[in-house]
Design an enzyme around this catalytic site. Structure first.
Site, PDB file in Angstrom:
ATOM      1  N   ASP A 183       0.864  -1.176   0.000  1.00 48.67           N
ATOM      2  CA  ASP A 183       0.000   0.000   0.000  1.00 48.67           C
ATOM      3  C   ASP A 183       0.906   1.232   0.000  1.00 48.67           C
ATOM      4  OD1 ASP A 183      -1.712   2.102   0.600  1.00 48.67           O
ATOM      5  OD2 ASP A 183      -2.899   0.947   2.044  1.00 48.67           O
ATOM      6  N   HIS A 184       0.848   2.006  -1.093  1.00 47.67           N
ATOM      7  CA  HIS A 184       1.745   3.145  -1.225  1.00 47.67           C
ATOM      8  C   HIS A 184       1.448   4.252  -0.219  1.00 47.67           C
ATOM      9  CE1 HIS A 184       4.916   5.247  -3.126  1.00 47.67           C
ATOM     10  NE2 HIS A 184       4.776   4.740  -4.332  1.00 47.67           N
ATOM     11  N   ARG A 185       0.306   4.140   0.482  1.00 43.84           N
ATOM     12  CA  ARG A 185      -0.014   5.147   1.495  1.00 43.84           C
ATOM     13  C   ARG A 185       0.827   4.966   2.752  1.00 43.84           C
ATOM     14  NH1 ARG A 185      -6.336   4.125   2.041  1.00 43.84           N
ATOM     15  NH2 ARG A 185      -5.443   2.016   2.158  1.00 43.84           N
TER      16      ARG A 185
END
Length: 457
Positions: A427-429
């Site tokens: 998850d790039h968040r």
């Protein structure tokens, strides 16, 4: 007070994680049977597991609310129990009721919290067989056994059938037949006394299809030429999987990175461990799990989830490691809670027991939720790579492809080595490429040089 007034109605409990309903697989008791406190009275299937439900009352069974194949909502009547003759409260009954009121862990949590009427699951479509040559003695289709009868996949007897019910003991076999649309009345059992086994159902799936006559049904459409679409309702585990993966793809901005690695050293390390401890063998999956735990210790950003409502990232204190397992009921991800506390030998034993229980459908629903990171060995399917979807609400998943012989450069020389592909979806968040790449590189280095893993733990 009359006996009728003192009957106790046991409501279907909340079987965990907010499940709202369960399908009755098999009753363990019948009307008139005497039951004791905590005796298992019914096997039910939820969207996550098959579980036995114990009854908190003792006495004689008066009513079974629902038949096999029926879906009961949480909080609705499941079984009614009356006191034994003599009118006295059964031994232990009052104590149990007090524990129940106090919230004792002796009972399944949350029953009595739901509302709504009973729901009967749609029957599986039945297709009428075109006439076939019959045996002059039995009157049954030539080459078939007279053991056929009740259609356990649909719960209804075939039209005009008077033969005894098909011999099925295992609920798993009945569930497999129901999910695959196999009429158990047409299956010849290979077990003792003609008992139908799982292999018999699977063999029926590969057998030549019978000639079909179109039967009007809202769920199956048969084309004029005899070829028709089969419509499978999106229910049970399949629906849960679809909802969860759709939510993951909808909410999580995922990125997949991958690397090829030389796993020769890992295989040699496993062989050395198993030679030293033959009574406690260690699998490649267990070693990969240990390597993941080492990587998450170094890069805890990936052992996290995004709380969108509070607009924050929550990094978990413990690693609750999910292991993707393919079962007859679909893809399940049983969880090993606080896996970082286990030794490699304990990891191996727990993985073996957990995956076996998942495939048998005996895991409690709570064991199928709450993961913080997932390990997916899709190499068992003979594939090299994948871009897996993250198991929502987790933040990352490591995938492992098959290990095969490939040409590899070692010390400037070409050699044949055991090579596999590792893929990390994250998850790039929760992190950027530097963290994700660092984690994957650490895992790859430990696979190629297991001594680094020993140095890191």
């Amino acid at each position: 007070m009359t006996t009728v007034e003192r009957t106790q109605v046991f409501l279907l409990p909340d079987l965990g994680e907010g499940l709202s309903e369960a399908e009755i697989v098999e009753w363990r008791v019948a009307v008139g049977d005497v039951v004791t406190v905590d005796q298992s009275v019914v096997e039910v299937e939820t969207a996550k597991a098959v579980v036995d439900v114990p009854c908190p009352y003792a006495g004689r069974v008066v009513t079974l609310h629902g038949a096999a194949g029926e879906v009961r909502p949480v909080g609705q009547p499941l079984i009614t129990i009356a006191p034994l003759d003599g009118g006295d409260e059964p031994a232990g009954h009052t104590t149990y009721r007090e524990e129940e009121r106090a919230g004792s862990g002796n009972v399944l949590i949350g029953y009595g919290t739901g509302r709504g009427g009973a729901v009967r699951r749609r029957r599986r479509p039945r297709l009428a067989l075109a006439p076939e040559p019959t045996d002059a003695v039995s009157g049954l289709p030539a080459g078939t056994s007279p053991a056929g009868g009740t259609d356990h996949a649909s719960g209804a007897a075939p039209s005009g059938a008077t033969a005894p019910a098909a011999l099925v003991i295992s609920p798993i076999v009945r569930r497999l037949a129901r999910e695959r649309g196999v009429d158990l009345g047409t299956v010849r059992g290979s077990g003792p006394g003609g008992v139908i086994r799982r292999a018999d159902v699977e063999a029926a799936l590969t057998a030549p299809a019978p000639r079909l006559a179109a039967v009007p049904d809202p769920h199956v459409t048969v084309a004029p030429g005899g070829d028709g679409d089969v419509i499978v309702p999106l229910t049970g585990v399949r629906k849960v999987i679809a909802d969860k993966l759709s939510r993951s793809r909808r909410e999580i901005p995922e990125v997949t990175i991958w690397v090829d690695v030389d796993a020769t050293g890992l295989l040699e390390t496993r062989a050395a461990i198993n030679a030293a401890t033959p009574d406690a063998p260690v699998s490649i999956l267990a070693l990969l799990a240990r390597i993941c735990l080492s990587g998450l210790r170094r890069f805890p950003q990936l052992n996290a989830r995004v709380d969108t409502e509070a607009q924050r990232i929550v990094q978990s204190a413990g690693v609750h490691l999910g292991i993707a397992a393919q079962t007859d009921r679909g893809l399940l991800v049983p969880v090993l809670r606080d896996a970082q506390r286990l030794t490699t030998a304990e990891l191996a034993a727990e993985l073996t027991a957990t995956t076996a229980a998942a495939r048998a459908g005996t895991l409690a629903p709570a064991r199928l939720t709450g993961g913080t990171f997932t390990l997916n060995n899709y190499g068992v399917f003979g594939v090299d790579g994948s871009t897996p979807i993250i198991n929502h609400p987790e933040a990352a998943l490591l995938g492992v492809g098959r290990i095969v012989d490939k040409p590899w450069v070692v010390d400037g020389q070409l050699a044949v080595r055991k090579v596999t592909q590792l893929s990390l979806t994250f998850d790039h968040r929760v992190c950027d490429g530097g963290v994700a790449g660092g984690f994957l590189r650490h895992v790859a280095d430990c696979v190629e040089r297991p001594a680094l893993l020993i140095a890191a733990v």
